[in-house]
Scaffold this active site. Structure first.
Site, PDB file in Angstrom:
ATOM      1  CG  ASP A 227      -6.081   3.904   6.037  1.00 42.59           C
ATOM      2  OD1 ASP A 227      -5.878   5.105   5.766  1.00 42.59           O
ATOM      3  OD2 ASP A 227      -6.294   3.035   5.169  1.00 42.59           O
TER       4      ASP A 227
ATOM      5  CG  ASN B   9      -6.125   9.139   6.006  1.00 45.24           C
ATOM      6  OD1 ASN B   9      -6.772   8.148   5.662  1.00 45.24           O
ATOM      7  ND2 ASN B   9      -6.064  10.219   5.256  1.00 45.24           N
ATOM      8  CE  LYS B  10      -1.902   6.028   1.528  1.00 45.57           C
ATOM      9  NZ  LYS B  10      -1.110   4.771   1.696  1.00 45.57           N
TER      10      LYS B  10
ATOM     11  N   GLY C 181      -7.790   1.174   0.110  1.00 47.39           N
ATOM     12  CA  GLY C 181      -8.797   1.998   0.780  1.00 47.39           C
ATOM     13  C   GLY C 181      -9.474   1.131   1.834  1.00 47.39           C
TER      14      GLY C 181
HETATM   15  O1  MRU Z   1      -2.624   2.674   1.153  1.00 48.57           O
HETATM   16  P1  MRU Z   1      -4.067   2.908   0.789  1.00 48.57           P
HETATM   17  O2  MRU Z   1      -4.285   3.515  -0.545  1.00 48.57           O
HETATM   18  O3  MRU Z   1      -4.929   1.693   1.051  1.00 48.57           O
HETATM   19  O4  MRU Z   1      -4.453   4.002   1.853  1.00 48.57           O
HETATM   20  C1  MRU Z   1      -5.687   4.131   2.353  1.00 48.57           C
HETATM   21  C2  MRU Z   1      -6.302   5.336   1.849  1.00 48.57           C
HETATM   22  O5  MRU Z   1      -6.782   5.351   0.759  1.00 48.57           O
HETATM   23  C3  MRU Z   1      -6.346   6.524   2.632  1.00 48.57           C
HETATM   24  O6  MRU Z   1      -5.540   6.570   3.723  1.00 48.57           O
HETATM   25  C4  MRU Z   1      -7.771   6.946   2.839  1.00 48.57           C
HETATM   26  O7  MRU Z   1      -7.747   8.288   3.097  1.00 48.57           O
HETATM   27  C5  MRU Z   1      -8.511   6.220   3.933  1.00 48.57           C
HETATM   28  S1  MRU Z   1      -9.339   4.798   3.383  1.00 48.57           S
HETATM   29  C6  MRU Z   1     -10.884   5.389   2.783  1.00 48.57           C
END
Ligand code: MRU
Length: 329
Positions: free
Chosen positions: A227, A237-238, A56
């Site tokens: 991100d 983002n994810k 995150g």
């Molecule tokens: O790969 P991760 O779990 O670090 O991914 C980041 C995220 O958790 C998400 O993309 C999130 O929506 C943004 S970070 C608060």
């Protein structure tokens, strides 16, 4: 964040510093086990970002700030340590922002641990402000969809996308959250759902592929985290976020992105400048450690996608809510 234990409810941060040690919740073990891991070794702290013990964007930034504090306390060269910590993961801008902030603060004479603690407090306070601004969008009885985990675990406390929901819930508004499971690592099912259970917020986990089904049937708002956000409003983002943004536009559902300014990359003019992490094929081909894909099949595993800013209704930041193209300086 609230954490329910057998002995009652306690307040906990996802990442903190105590007795010279970085401590954090091992996010890989939730929801089955609430396990706290610790280290005083800055390289090990960096490894915890790399192996997603902590993930995150804002929480990665806070952990990186503590990794730098541990390195500087140990007498490491700041530039060498900064390069190493920044190599942990490529996409979340908070990682780079946090490292640069600690290096600058310490170059100006700050104590490393105090600088990292101040950074963590600042991010948590910004997330609380995001919650206060974003809660204005949540009406009583609203159904909201989110993706991945952008809650307290991902940010230290409060969350980004989940902060407005938490504030609205605390203020007595009824809401229902569709939590998309978020293949392949299941941050929605395992982390967001766990946080909503802790907060007592009504929700259901849906398969990622069910987004269209529910966006066509009564969802009032989509909120995700980010991100890295480029200057024109394109954001990473994810993986799976882009699908939801396109679907939300198709069905006329407002799509909001919540993030502190530490996620805004002023050097990225647009989404093409955002580096995207690709992770191991096994995250896709295996479930719970067991391979389910045929031997001989390959998998593609981009961890993030880039959503064009034009699909975003507004960015919820600690400074207020901004449309794309009017992002905070
Ligand atoms: O790969 P991760 O779990 O670090 O991914 C980041 C995220 O958790 C998400 O993309 C999130 O929506 C943004 S970070 C608060």
């Amino acid at each position: 964040m609230k954490v329910r234990t057998e002995s009652g409810t306690q307040e906990l941060r996802a990442v903190w510093f105590e007795n010279g040690h970085l401590r954090l919740i091992d996010q890989r073990r939730l929801p089955q086990t609430l396990s706290i891991v610790e280290t005083a070794d800055w390289r090990r702290a960096t490894e915890m970002i790399r192996d997603m013990t902590v993930r995150g964007a804002p929480a990665i930034g806070i952990t990186a700030a503590y990794a730098m504090a541990l390195a500087l306390r140990a007498g490491e060269d700041a530039a060498t340590a900064a390069t190493y910590v920044k190599s942990a993961r490529p996409t979340a801008y908070d990682l780079f922002y946090a490292v640069d902030r600690i290096v600058a603060a310490c170059a100006a004479g700050a104590d490393p641990a105090a600088a990292a603690n101040a950074y963590a407090d600042e991010i948590v306070e910004k997330c609380r402000a995001i919650g206060l601004h974003g809660a204005r969008l949540i009406t009583d009885g609203m159904k909201v969809m989110t993706h991945c985990n952008a809650g307290a675990l991902a940010t230290g406390d409060w969350g980004t996308a989940l902060a407005p929901l938490r504030v609205a819930h605390d203020e007595g508004r009824r809401l229902f959250v569709y939590v998309s499971e978020t293949r392949p690592r299941l941050q929605g099912m395992q982390l967001t759902a766990w946080e909503l259970v802790q907060e007592g917020i009504d929700h259901a986990i849906i398969p990622d592929g069910a987004s269209a089904r529910y966006l066509s049937d009564g969802v009032g708002l989509v909120i995700t985290g980010a991100d890295r956000i480029a200057a024109n409003g394109d954001f990473a983002n994810k993986i799976g976020t882009l699908d939801k943004a396109i679907l939300a536009r198709h069905f006329g559902v407002p799509f909001y992105v919540a993030a502190p300014v530490s996620t805004f990359d002023p050097n990225a003019a647009n989404g093409q400048a955002i580096p995207i992490e690709y992770r191991a094929e096994e995250e896709v081909t295996c479930l719970a450690g067991q391979r389910l894909a045929p031997t001989g099949s390959r998998a593609l595993n981009p961890s993030f996608d880039v959503t064009p800013g034009e699909l975003v209704t507004g960015f919820i930041t600690e400074r207020g809510i901004f449309p794309p193209g009017h992002l905070p300086a």
